[in-house]
Enzyme design. Structure first.
Site, PDB file in Angstrom:
ATOM      1  N   GLU A   1     -73.043 -50.963 -56.539  1.00 51.92           N
ATOM      2  CA  GLU A   1     -72.650 -51.923 -57.583  1.00 51.92           C
ATOM      3  C   GLU A   1     -71.462 -52.767 -57.127  1.00 51.92           C
ATOM      4  OE1 GLU A   1     -74.200 -49.836 -61.699  1.00 51.92           O
ATOM      5  OE2 GLU A   1     -72.098 -49.512 -61.150  1.00 51.92           O
TER       6      GLU A   1
ATOM      7  N   GLU B   1     -80.830 -48.119 -61.045  1.00 56.62           N
ATOM      8  CA  GLU B   1     -80.163 -47.306 -62.063  1.00 56.62           C
ATOM      9  C   GLU B   1     -80.581 -47.797 -63.439  1.00 56.62           C
ATOM     10  OE1 GLU B   1     -75.947 -46.770 -61.943  1.00 56.62           O
ATOM     11  OE2 GLU B   1     -75.849 -46.721 -59.746  1.00 56.62           O
TER      12      GLU B   1
END
Length: 364
Positions: free
Chosen positions: A157, A266
């Site tokens: 991320e 995710e």
């Protein structure tokens, strides 16, 4: 303090069905927490019967798992040793493996990307070299023990960069983009230098699952720095990233714009909002982010996953390649409650929910 919320499940949820997923569609989860759960006395049940979690995954039709890598975590979990051991268990069940390098001793995400303690005093050139050396070492060890990764994420991320402060982005500052690019190139080069005859896919992972404007801005910048990678990975949590329509529009645009395969690496959705597990605070403990038609119930969680899978499968040009559920196995052992157990794919007794089978393409 949370109070139980009871929501009637819409009758239409029971009618939702899903066709058998093709083998080429990768599906599973980031199951990095399994060793910690097991060490604390946690046990997993599959349809009411005790079972090894990796055996359960195979039986449910999963074909993909992800392991996060921390350089030197205080508790030891998610380090190289634990990851190699987990990879053996995954390989025994025929599961493909993705490695998720955080390049940190602890969690790295958009709000924090702190470099490992051992790297804090390194010059930038030596930091680039350390990124290369560490990446190559872990990937080479995976290959040497017969568990080569199918895919590697260089960074987790990384919207705000990685390995702060050197790799910390600052808006349009070209110097910061150039430094981040050098770090990414070192990681990707290490993957390709380590790989054997079977190529390993490389991925850039952002958290912008429902934010097309920011995702395009970010990828346009990194591609200008001539960073080469094969796949795009996105996180999508409704309580942070908006509704399903936003996610669908984003995936479709990115696939057409960049001509790269796309994964949701995710996601998560609650099957309950109460705290019967003993958790004092759940990641998702309120109605914020609960989508219309997808209540916080086992049926609602299952329907949410079916819809996400359907959206990915319909990304233009067949570019939607797979889905990983985050921490599906992070249950609460008797001695230790977790803040995520109401979003796992197990109930508070450790028994698999319908969504566990849905992740493998075996849902009704």
């Amino acid at each position: 303090m949370f109070k139980p919320i009871f929501i009637l499940v819409a009758a239409s949820l029971s009618a939702i069905s899903m066709a058998q997923l093709p083998d080429s569609f990768l599906r599973g989860g980031d199951v990095s927490e399994i060793p910690e759960v097991e060490a604390a006395g946690g046990h997993y049940l599959y349809h009411g019967k005790p079972e090894d979690p990796f055996v359960m995954m195979r039986e449910a039709g999963w074909n993909f798992v992800r392991f996060r890598i921390w350089n030197n975590p205080k508790a030891g979990y998610c380090d190289k040793v634990h990851t190699l051991a987990m990879a053996v268990r995954a390989k025994q069940q025929g599961l493909k493996i993705s490695l998720d390098f955080h390049y940190s001793d602890w969690w790295a995400d958009p709000g924090k990307q702190y470099k490992p303690e051992a790297w804090k005093s390194l010059s930038f050139d030596k930091l680039v070299q350390a990124t290369y050396d560490y990446t190559k070492d872990v990937v080479s060890a995976m290959i040497a023990q017969g568990t080569p990764p199918y895919m590697v994420q260089v960074g987790n991320e990384i919207l705000s960069g990685m390995l702060w402060p050197e790799g910390h982005l600052n808006g349009e500052d070209p110097a910061k983009w150039q430094q981040l690019a050098e770090l990414l190139k070192a990681g990707f080069r290490a993957v390709h230098d380590a790989q054997g005859p079977d190529p390993i896919l490389t991925m850039i992972h952002l958290d912008r699952g429902g934010d097309n404007k920011t995702a395009v801005w970010w990828f346009d910048h990194i591609l200008k720095e001539h960073v080469k990678f094969e796949t795009i990975g996105l996180s999508y949590y409704p309580f942070w990233h908006g509704g399903l329509a936003n996610m669908q529009a984003n995936l479709n645009d990115l696939a057409k714009r960049y001509h790269k395969d796309i994964y949701i690496v995710e996601t998560g959705y609650p099957w309950a909002l109460d705290t019967r597990s003993g958790s004092t605070e759940h990641v998702q403990g309120s109605r914020r982010g609960i989508l219309d038609g997808y209540p916080a119930t086992p049926e609602g969680q299952d329907a949410f996953l079916k819809k996400v899978i359907d959206i990915i499968q319909h990304v233009p040009d067949g570019r939607g390649k797979g889905l990983l559920y985050w921490a599906p196995t992070w249950i609460s052992p008797d001695a230790k409650a977790t803040p995520y157990d109401n979003m796992a794919l197990f109930n508070y007794k450790g028994d698999s929910l319908a969504s566990f089978d849905t992740m493998g393409g075996k849902g009704p």
